[in-house]
Design an enzyme around this catalytic site. Structure first.
Site, PDB file in Angstrom:
ATOM      1  N   THR A  61       0.811  -1.274   0.000  1.00  0.00           N
ATOM      2  CA  THR A  61      -0.038  -0.005   0.120  1.00  0.00           C
ATOM      3  C   THR A  61       0.979   1.495   0.016  1.00  0.00           C
ATOM      4  O   THR A  61       0.263   2.447  -0.131  1.00  0.00           O
ATOM      5  CB  THR A  61      -0.896   0.029   1.032  1.00  0.00           C
ATOM      6  OG1 THR A  61      -0.083  -0.181   2.517  1.00  0.00           O
ATOM      7  CG2 THR A  61      -2.084  -1.047   1.100  1.00  0.00           C
ATOM      8  N   TYR A  62       2.106   1.177   0.167  1.00  0.00           N
ATOM      9  CA  TYR A  62       3.050   2.537   0.311  1.00  0.00           C
ATOM     10  C   TYR A  62       3.050   3.198  -1.049  1.00  0.00           C
ATOM     11  O   TYR A  62       3.716   2.499  -2.056  1.00  0.00           O
ATOM     12  CB  TYR A  62       4.350   1.966   0.704  1.00  0.00           C
ATOM     13  CG  TYR A  62       4.535   1.535   2.213  1.00  0.00           C
ATOM     14  CD1 TYR A  62       3.334   1.815   3.002  1.00  0.00           C
ATOM     15  CD2 TYR A  62       5.735   1.104   2.544  1.00  0.00           C
ATOM     16  CE1 TYR A  62       3.567   1.312   4.257  1.00  0.00           C
ATOM     17  CE2 TYR A  62       5.886   0.605   3.880  1.00  0.00           C
ATOM     18  CZ  TYR A  62       4.687   0.549   4.845  1.00  0.00           C
ATOM     19  OH  TYR A  62       4.696   0.494   6.169  1.00  0.00           O
ATOM     20  N   GLN A  63       2.504   4.321  -1.095  1.00  0.00           N
ATOM     21  CA  GLN A  63       2.239   4.983  -2.464  1.00  0.00           C
ATOM     22  C   GLN A  63       1.542   4.143  -3.530  1.00  0.00           C
ATOM     23  O   GLN A  63       2.146   4.292  -4.601  1.00  0.00           O
ATOM     24  CB  GLN A  63       3.631   5.536  -2.642  1.00  0.00           C
ATOM     25  CG  GLN A  63       4.004   6.937  -2.151  1.00  0.00           C
ATOM     26  CD  GLN A  63       4.312   6.719  -0.509  1.00  0.00           C
ATOM     27  OE1 GLN A  63       3.405   6.967   0.314  1.00  0.00           O
ATOM     28  NE2 GLN A  63       5.337   6.195  -0.247  1.00  0.00           N
ATOM     29  N   LYS A  89       4.298  -6.159   2.794  1.00  0.00           N
ATOM     30  CA  LYS A  89       3.083  -6.510   3.597  1.00  0.00           C
ATOM     31  C   LYS A  89       1.844  -6.685   2.593  1.00  0.00           C
ATOM     32  O   LYS A  89       2.005  -6.083   1.545  1.00  0.00           O
ATOM     33  CB  LYS A  89       2.981  -5.282   4.578  1.00  0.00           C
ATOM     34  CG  LYS A  89       4.261  -5.240   5.543  1.00  0.00           C
ATOM     35  CD  LYS A  89       3.959  -3.953   6.550  1.00  0.00           C
ATOM     36  CE  LYS A  89       5.234  -3.481   7.057  1.00  0.00           C
ATOM     37  NZ  LYS A  89       5.861  -2.585   6.052  1.00  0.00           N
TER      38      LYS A  89
END
Length: 323
Positions: A61-63, A89
């Site tokens: 989900t990061y960016q 993750k």
């Protein structure tokens, strides 16, 4: 760089981990506005390799996945894949639809393949569930995670921020099913957020689960005097949660000891986290040239008992810190 084992596994990791939440395309929906793009982030990966920080942590989900893409490119530029312990993750929302978020079997099988594609690799060393999913049976989660280990897509499993009873329930399901258990816990742990000392951390120690805590500097609050702001703290709602008046005495204590020792506040805060015997490798986010070097220098700081008491005494217990 010192190395250590991940919990009771045979996996050797660097004593510090490079946190990659700060890297990726800041223009995509849901991205952190302070994220560093590819050109700005590359020096930190190069510096990490030079310092021997070869344990890198990101998330799908990061960016919106662009952090994983950037990390994958950095591995090809600065290292050999076999020299990097790569962690990512699953859980958060990537898109609408049944496979776009959560920990259902469909979501896990879909998202592992998507992460592998973005990272440009055929396996992930440490695959972590980002949070507990109350909408999915624990047996379904653990069986699906076990299957991707058996398929060779994942080497080890880890979990992140949750209640101790939730983690125990997951581990028990794995044991009963004969499935792969979690070997690490990525929880928030710093001088301002010590809630997990009561149950989760002792349970992990008993199970032989290694801790790879994030935010050892309290979202940066422990790295600068009380009242000072950074670009991130002025825009990030999560960091603003660390503006509680009860945190001020702790920050002041860190500043006092740092001034006495002639070191950076961030080094004192990190040294305190490192002294916990259950901690394998704190996750360090780097957005300025001095961040990683300071973190490495913190490994040599041995806090005296009176310093530890001065740092810990002002703490006031607060609620869960899963952000």
């Amino acid at each position: 760089m010192e190395t250590t084992r991940l919990g009771t596994t045979g996996l050797k990791i660097s004593r510090l981990a490079l946190g990659c939440m700060s890297y990726g395309d800041a223009s995509v929906e849901g991205a952190h506005p302070w994220a560093l793009n590819d050109d700005a982030a590359q020096p930190f990966f190069r510096q990490a390799v030079e310092l021997g920080i070869t344990f890198w942590d990101t998330a799908n989900t990061y960016q919106a996945g662009t952090s994983e893409e950037l990390v994958g490119r950095a591995i090809k530029r600065y290292a050999r894949r076999e020299d990097i312990v790569l962690a990512t993750k699953v859980w958060g929302k990537m898109h609408a639809g049944p496979g776009g978020q959560g920990l259902s079997r469909k979501a896990i099988l879909e998202q592992i393949d998507a992460s592998l594609t973005r990272l440009g690799t055929d396996y992930i060393d440490l695959y972590q569930i980002h949070r507990f999913d109350p909408e999915t049976p624990v047996e379904e989660m653990m069986h699906a995670l076990h299957d991707i280990v058996c398929a060779g897509k994942v080497r080890y499993l880890g979990a992140s921020s949750m209640y101790a009873w939730q983690f125990a329930k997951l581990q028990q399901a794995a044991a009963l099913g004969g499935w792969t258990r979690f070997q690490s816990m990525q929880n928030q742990y710093n001088l301002l957020r010590r809630q997990d000392e009561r149950e989760l951390m002792p349970m992990c120690a008993d199970m032989g689960v290694g801790l790879v805590p994030y935010s050892p500097n309290g979202k940066g609050r422990l790295a600068r005097p009380w009242g000072e702001q950074s670009d991130r703290s002025s825009t990030d709602r999560v960091v603003k949660a660390f503006d509680s008046p009860v945190d001020e005495p702790v920050v002041n204590a860190v500043q006092h000891i740092a001034e006495q020792r002639g070191v950076a506040m961030a080094q004192v805060a990190l040294a305190w986290v490192l002294r916990n015997p259950g901690v394998c490798a704190p996750i360090v986010g780097a957005t300025k040239p001095h961040h990683l070097q300071q973190a490495q220098d913190a490994l040599a700081i041995d806090l005296a008992d009176d310093e530890v008491r001065a740092l810990e005494e002002p703490y006031v217990l607060q609620g869960p810190s899963w952000f």
